[in-house]
Write a protein that holds these residues in place. Structure first.
Motif, PDB file in Angstrom:
ATOM      1  N   UNK A  66       0.887  -1.241   0.098  1.00 16.11           N
ATOM      2  CA  UNK A  66       0.008  -0.077   0.061  1.00 16.11           C
ATOM      3  C   UNK A  66       0.940   1.226   0.023  1.00 16.11           C
ATOM      4  N   UNK A  67       0.166   2.392  -0.293  1.00 19.93           N
ATOM      5  CA  UNK A  67       1.170   3.872  -0.416  1.00 19.93           C
ATOM      6  C   UNK A  67       0.979   4.196   0.858  1.00 19.93           C
ATOM      7  N   UNK A  68       2.068   4.521   1.223  1.00 20.72           N
ATOM      8  CA  UNK A  68       2.561   4.815   2.695  1.00 20.72           C
ATOM      9  C   UNK A  68       1.443   6.022   3.195  1.00 20.72           C
ATOM     10  N   UNK A  69       0.967   6.864   2.399  1.00 22.36           N
ATOM     11  CA  UNK A  69      -0.005   7.688   2.845  1.00 22.36           C
ATOM     12  C   UNK A  69      -1.468   7.015   3.224  1.00 22.36           C
ATOM     13  N   UNK A  70      -1.645   5.896   2.646  1.00 20.00           N
ATOM     14  CA  UNK A  70      -3.004   5.082   2.790  1.00 20.00           C
ATOM     15  C   UNK A  70      -2.607   4.472   4.074  1.00 20.00           C
ATOM     16  N   UNK A  71      -1.481   3.749   4.353  1.00 18.84           N
ATOM     17  CA  UNK A  71      -1.589   3.174   5.546  1.00 18.84           C
ATOM     18  C   UNK A  71      -1.420   4.261   6.612  1.00 18.84           C
ATOM     19  N   UNK A  72      -1.019   5.387   6.868  1.00 18.11           N
ATOM     20  CA  UNK A  72      -0.939   6.452   7.723  1.00 18.11           C
ATOM     21  C   UNK A  72      -2.567   6.818   8.067  1.00 18.11           C
ATOM     22  N   UNK A  73      -3.186   6.885   7.125  1.00 14.07           N
ATOM     23  CA  UNK A  73      -4.619   7.405   7.277  1.00 14.07           C
ATOM     24  C   UNK A  73      -5.418   6.260   7.773  1.00 14.07           C
ATOM     25  N   UNK A  74      -5.160   4.770   7.275  1.00 15.33           N
ATOM     26  CA  UNK A  74      -5.941   3.771   8.087  1.00 15.33           C
ATOM     27  C   UNK A  74      -5.501   3.709   9.321  1.00 15.33           C
TER      28      UNK A  74
END
Length: 52
Positions: free
Chosen positions: A12-20
């Motif tokens: 997953x994209x890093x931004x997606x991981x952080x938001x999740x």
């Protein structure tokens, strides 16, 4: 009895991981539980679209 689960590996994209991670924490769930919840909700909505 709990439903069976299967371990998977995804990228997953890093931004997606952080938001999740943030959303999961706010909902008092683990990352994995939250991803599962989001995917179930998405699939349910897709089924409703196909029925329409």
């Amino acid at each position: 009895m709990k439903p069976l689960k299967t371990k998977v590996s995804i990228t997953l994209d890093t931004e997606v991981i952080e938001e999740i991670k943030e959303l999961a924490e706010q909902d008092d769930r683990s990352f994995s539980q939250y991803v599962n919840l989001v995917l179930k909700d998405y699939l349910k909505k897709q089924d409703k679209k196909e029925d329409a």
